[in-house]
Design an enzyme around this catalytic site. Sequence first.
Site, PDB file in Angstrom:
ATOM      1  N   ARG A  96       0.239   7.634  -2.438  1.00  0.00           N
ATOM      2  CA  ARG A  96       0.688   8.674  -1.491  1.00  0.00           C
ATOM      3  C   ARG A  96       2.171   9.001  -1.684  1.00  0.00           C
ATOM      4  NH1 ARG A  96      -1.889   5.726   3.428  1.00  0.00           N
ATOM      5  NH2 ARG A  96      -2.280   4.245   1.752  1.00  0.00           N
TER       6      ARG A  96
ATOM      7  N   ARG B 176       0.132   9.260  -9.854  1.00  0.00           N
ATOM      8  CA  ARG B 176      -0.019   8.015  -9.080  1.00  0.00           C
ATOM      9  C   ARG B 176       0.678   6.837  -9.770  1.00  0.00           C
ATOM     10  NH1 ARG B 176      -3.634   7.351  -5.334  1.00  0.00           N
ATOM     11  NH2 ARG B 176      -3.999   5.205  -5.969  1.00  0.00           N
TER      12      ARG B 176
ATOM     13  N   THR C 279     -10.279  -7.201  -6.261  1.00  0.00           N
ATOM     14  CA  THR C 279     -11.530  -7.156  -7.029  1.00  0.00           C
ATOM     15  C   THR C 279     -12.120  -5.733  -6.991  1.00  0.00           C
ATOM     16  OG1 THR C 279     -12.570  -8.080  -5.029  1.00  0.00           O
ATOM     17  CG2 THR C 279     -12.221  -9.586  -6.846  1.00  0.00           C
TER      18      THR C 279
ATOM     19  N   ASN D 275     -10.206  -2.961  -7.079  1.00  0.00           N
ATOM     20  CA  ASN D 275      -9.341  -2.006  -7.786  1.00  0.00           C
ATOM     21  C   ASN D 275      -9.855  -1.616  -9.175  1.00  0.00           C
ATOM     22  OD1 ASN D 275      -6.208  -3.242  -6.370  1.00  0.00           O
ATOM     23  ND2 ASN D 275      -7.472  -1.526  -5.727  1.00  0.00           N
ATOM     24  N   TRP D 276     -10.845  -2.366  -9.710  1.00  0.00           N
ATOM     25  CA  TRP D 276     -11.435  -1.980 -11.010  1.00  0.00           C
ATOM     26  C   TRP D 276     -12.122  -0.629 -10.923  1.00  0.00           C
ATOM     27  CZ3 TRP D 276      -9.678  -4.807 -14.833  1.00  0.00           C
ATOM     28  CH2 TRP D 276      -9.406  -6.159 -14.641  1.00  0.00           C
TER      29      TRP D 276
ATOM     30  N   ARG E 104      -5.648  -2.705   8.203  1.00  0.00           N
ATOM     31  CA  ARG E 104      -6.817  -3.540   7.906  1.00  0.00           C
ATOM     32  C   ARG E 104      -6.438  -4.545   6.819  1.00  0.00           C
ATOM     33  NH1 ARG E 104      -8.382   1.773   6.285  1.00  0.00           N
ATOM     34  NH2 ARG E 104      -7.868   2.080   4.104  1.00  0.00           N
TER      35      ARG E 104
ATOM     36  N   ASP F  28       0.832  -1.208   0.000  1.00  0.00           N
ATOM     37  CA  ASP F  28       0.000   0.000   0.000  1.00  0.00           C
ATOM     38  C   ASP F  28       0.870   1.263   0.000  1.00  0.00           C
ATOM     39  OD1 ASP F  28      -2.308   1.440  -0.005  1.00  0.00           O
ATOM     40  OD2 ASP F  28      -2.821   1.086   2.089  1.00  0.00           O
TER      41      ASP F  28
END
EC number: 2.5.1.-
Length: 241
Positions: A24, A33, A66, A68-69, A194, A20
């Site tokens: 950022r 990005r 799933t 991220n689409w 998470r 992740d």
Amino acid sequence: MNSYDIDLNKVPTHIAIIMDGNGRWAKSKFLPRTAGHKAGVETIRKVLKECQRLGVKHLTLYAFSTENWKRPKLEVDTLMNLLSTYLKKEVRELHKNNVKISTIGDIDKLPKYCVDELERAYELTKFNTGVNLNLALNYGARYDIKNAVIDIVKDTKCGKLDIEDINEDTITNYLSTKSIKEPDLIIRTSGEQRLSNFLLWEAAYSEFYFTDIHWPDFNEEQLQKAIYVYQNRDRRFGGLK
Ligand code: FPP
């Protein structure tokens, strides 16, 4: 070189990583990005090499969920291109290094040029015995569990499976991770704490390691630190020591 005092006899067999913070990282450098994702591929190279050196058996990377689409088309296209370019350019070198490539998730929904590269990579590396680089692509744990339930019901209906025999191991063995089982250590970079629909069933007794470092800044030393912290935890699997 080890920067942390790692016990090489107790290296986690399976490390799973939620990579992740690419966005950022890019934003902090006033870059698009997509530049963060490109830099993230460089981190994959470093981490995989370090896993090879330390003797990690399975490295599962959450590369595309799933969910991220829902991202802008340009970003989705960039991620797909990075995946296919990485495989095209590096699969031979990975093969030379005895790396086995596998995936979890519904790859049939990926663009054909990615599926083709992935199939070439499975075929070329299928007998390799070094690190298993397991890419979670179009993966969602709930989707995987739902499919396991459907397959269990089908096999029960056609008499292949007796309802009396269904236990926790049955479910484990119907998941797409059946050949590698649960991760010992799950790492998530960039500060979030998470699972985001990653390995929900498999993570029941995993150790978690969270770091504020963005994925493009994660490196060999950070991986060693995570393993060092893991080795100093007390894993009791619900029992007493
Ligand atoms: C999370 O950062 C990262 C991803 C959703 C994709 C990770 C994919 C790669 C590093 C490249 C895939 C390529 C190969 C070779 C497997 P984010 O975009 O959610 O970051 P943010 O939370 O800071 O926005």
